[in-house]
Design a protein around this motif. Sequence first.
Motif: not given
Length: 296
Positions: A157-186
Amino acid sequence: MNFIKKLTDEKQQEITLSKYLQEHLEGYSKARSVDHIHASDLTKDDPQFCPREIALLRMTGKKRKDQYLNQSLKVAFTIGEAYHDMIRNVWLRDIAIGHWKCPHCSAKVEFSKLPKIKCPECGSNKWEYDEVRFNSTELDVSGAIDLMVDLQLQKTVIVEIKSMDKDQFSDLIAPLAEHRIRTSLYLKIIESSDVVWKDRIDLTHARIIYVSKGYGKKNEQGKFTPFKEYVIQRNDDAIQPYLNKAIMMKKFTDNNIVPCGVCKSSFDPRMKACTVAPECFGQMYPAGGVFKKSLT
């Protein structure tokens, strides 16, 4: 009076750690070459990828603009890279699959779990994870995969690793659109590559793991964690607009067919950052035409 002046001059010339760090970190980051297209180029939002811009840069010999990085941005990038290395080389080292290189010589073991042997060249046992890069022969687009893992499924299984600011991380409820698109592209890039290991990789889904640059947040079980993991199902329909741009670039590379641009007019805000804006809206390089290289 001379003594006081001397002390004042010395104080003015004193080098502080903050000043030294600023001078050491801030500066321009060299722009990527336009000779090859990366998956991260295609999926970038700001500014969005323009095949015409890349074609015009190649035709005119101009270069992309270098990006200025202040010390805060440079430190943020470096911390992100450190998280990548910790996940690959420490925390998930035992289930990681990929290339492994010896940090002391040029030896490499390709597409495997962590080698249990010492380096055959120098005898070191300090193997380091090395990203596997795939190139699509269909699209002529490449991508380096952050990590691949053995999750005791039928395939890797391929894995994309993303680090983010603690406040942005706290609000995250789904993968960001660009990350989701890029992972499918991979997944598409791997499928259309000629790498012999692709049959051992799951091309139907992938994972994105986010790591907080902070203490983390409580999960569903009430435990604090700095990680959030999402399963990304492959979606070729969602990446089709990006594939279309890649195909335009491939036609230019193979047959010199000049692609169209993404700006709707010469007043588009994107034009401010475009190195070849004058050529784009000029008459020399019509979209759909065939670029003929000069013989001189």
